[in-house]
Scaffold this active site. Sequence first.
Site, PDB file in Angstrom:
ATOM      1  N   HIS A 114       0.839  -1.203   0.000  1.00  0.00           N
ATOM      2  CA  HIS A 114       0.000   0.000   0.000  1.00  0.00           C
ATOM      3  C   HIS A 114       0.873   1.251   0.000  1.00  0.00           C
ATOM      4  O   HIS A 114       0.618   2.197  -0.765  1.00  0.00           O
ATOM      5  CB  HIS A 114      -0.916  -0.019   1.229  1.00  0.00           C
ATOM      6  CG  HIS A 114      -1.646   1.261   1.466  1.00  0.00           C
ATOM      7  ND1 HIS A 114      -2.906   1.512   0.961  1.00  0.00           N
ATOM      8  CD2 HIS A 114      -1.292   2.377   2.160  1.00  0.00           C
ATOM      9  CE1 HIS A 114      -3.289   2.728   1.328  1.00  0.00           C
ATOM     10  NE2 HIS A 114      -2.329   3.268   2.057  1.00  0.00           N
ATOM     11  N   GLU A 115       1.904   1.270   0.836  1.00  0.00           N
ATOM     12  CA  GLU A 115       2.799   2.434   0.893  1.00  0.00           C
ATOM     13  C   GLU A 115       3.564   2.598  -0.421  1.00  0.00           C
ATOM     14  O   GLU A 115       3.769   3.722  -0.890  1.00  0.00           O
ATOM     15  CB  GLU A 115       3.772   2.282   2.063  1.00  0.00           C
ATOM     16  CG  GLU A 115       3.120   2.211   3.433  1.00  0.00           C
ATOM     17  CD  GLU A 115       2.303   3.447   3.765  1.00  0.00           C
ATOM     18  OE1 GLU A 115       2.638   4.535   3.267  1.00  0.00           O
ATOM     19  OE2 GLU A 115       1.311   3.323   4.512  1.00  0.00           O
ATOM     20  N   GLU A 144      -5.845   6.999  -1.038  1.00  0.00           N
ATOM     21  CA  GLU A 144      -5.835   5.778  -0.228  1.00  0.00           C
ATOM     22  C   GLU A 144      -6.496   4.625  -0.979  1.00  0.00           C
ATOM     23  O   GLU A 144      -6.004   3.487  -0.951  1.00  0.00           O
ATOM     24  CB  GLU A 144      -6.552   6.024   1.110  1.00  0.00           C
ATOM     25  CG  GLU A 144      -5.824   6.954   2.046  1.00  0.00           C
ATOM     26  CD  GLU A 144      -4.433   6.472   2.394  1.00  0.00           C
ATOM     27  OE1 GLU A 144      -4.265   5.258   2.648  1.00  0.00           O
ATOM     28  OE2 GLU A 144      -3.509   7.301   2.399  1.00  0.00           O
ATOM     29  N   HIS A 202       1.471   4.378  -2.940  1.00  0.00           N
ATOM     30  CA  HIS A 202       1.492   5.841  -2.844  1.00  0.00           C
ATOM     31  C   HIS A 202       2.660   6.414  -3.652  1.00  0.00           C
ATOM     32  O   HIS A 202       2.514   7.426  -4.342  1.00  0.00           O
ATOM     33  CB  HIS A 202       1.624   6.278  -1.382  1.00  0.00           C
ATOM     34  CG  HIS A 202       0.346   6.207  -0.605  1.00  0.00           C
ATOM     35  ND1 HIS A 202      -0.817   6.807  -1.030  1.00  0.00           N
ATOM     36  CD2 HIS A 202       0.052   5.618   0.582  1.00  0.00           C
ATOM     37  CE1 HIS A 202      -1.773   6.595  -0.141  1.00  0.00           C
ATOM     38  NE2 HIS A 202      -1.276   5.860   0.839  1.00  0.00           N
TER      39      HIS A 202
END
Length: 415
Positions: free
Chosen positions: A276-277, A354, A280
């Site tokens: 997930h990071e 997100e 980004h």
Amino acid sequence: MTSETLFYCILGIIVLHFLLETTLDVLNARKFSDPVPEELENLFEKSEYLKSQQYKKTNFRFGLLSSGISLIVLLSMLIFGGFGWLDSLVASISPYPIIQALVFFGLLLFGADVLSLPMSYYHTFVIEEKFGFNKTTPALFFADKVKGWGLMLLFGGGLLALIMVFYQWAGTDFWWYAWALIAAFSVFMNLFYSKLIVPLFNKQEPLEAGSLKSRIENYAQHVGFELKNIFVIDGSKRSTKANAYFSGFGREKRVALYDTLIEDLEEDEIVAVLAHEVGHYKKHHILINLCASILLTGLTLFILSLFLNQPQLSLAIGVTTPSFHASLLAFGLLYSPVSEVTGLVMNYFSRRFEFQADRFAGETYAAQPLIDSLKKLSRKNLSNLTPHSAYVFFNYSHPPLIERIRALHAPKTIR
């Protein structure tokens, strides 16, 4: 516009903001007892969910008390001439405008922090302690405060002094130079925050060689993400709550995993969180947020330059001798509705980002481990499972848990 009109405008803005925030808090609190979405029915045991309900209600009542006290103090400062008294005090200390501004804001911010200290202490050592989150000690609590004050003096004072130098030199065109200064500072902090600031508060150690590190490195290689800096932060010395974050870009990018996160999650769930990071970064969210912040800063400084020389600003907050620091404070109070709107826009895009990062993790790794990690973290942190939509719109930078789970089950619906 007269100073009296500006005074009442400031009072109206402060009161309306308080009423808006309080209304949103009340609406959100009324949703605490709503039925849990079907997908989350088994997230908590009954006793755990009752505990989470009590935690939310306790924080709601505490927030009302805290914001009410802040409102009374701020209105008292305006109505009874507190800012004027403070300005007279700093004028008696030094005749130099830069020193006056530094002392004015220094005393103002330090005083506000000291006044809020009992509330902060109570929240940490009573509320957070009661619900099993607090791990900090009084010594560490006050050490963090002192370090925070030092950083505020160093960076906040340094930036303010340089901005005033630009103002004295360039007049209303100062905003160009101030903008360049703040932009450079923002980029610098984004690059080196983890190296320079985090070590003042936490220990950072490279993730030890082993199965977890190997799985993270294999994933990073799979998605073409060069990752040399994976650190573990000792977040457990302050709280049981878990977290992970990504900072920097280029050669300075690094991933930080809280030790509590490693303790609470399985390895595949940790890799999903990291995916997930990475999402980004791959989606350029960090750079977009940085650029947006810099552009908003430029806009704010430009608008400030149009009003800074208006003596009515200083007079509106009870300062009889117009000054840079008094005008800056008054402008900040008047500008807060614009800041609220830009904050709403930033929160909206943050929630979209997100979703996009979740989708990236689901497509490049797996959706289920990320869903499991989100559920565990929500349970661990006693998160609100039924927030009010208006409260989410105004305050959430991340989507509610249920929306993230539903999006991960149908990722193609998120663009």
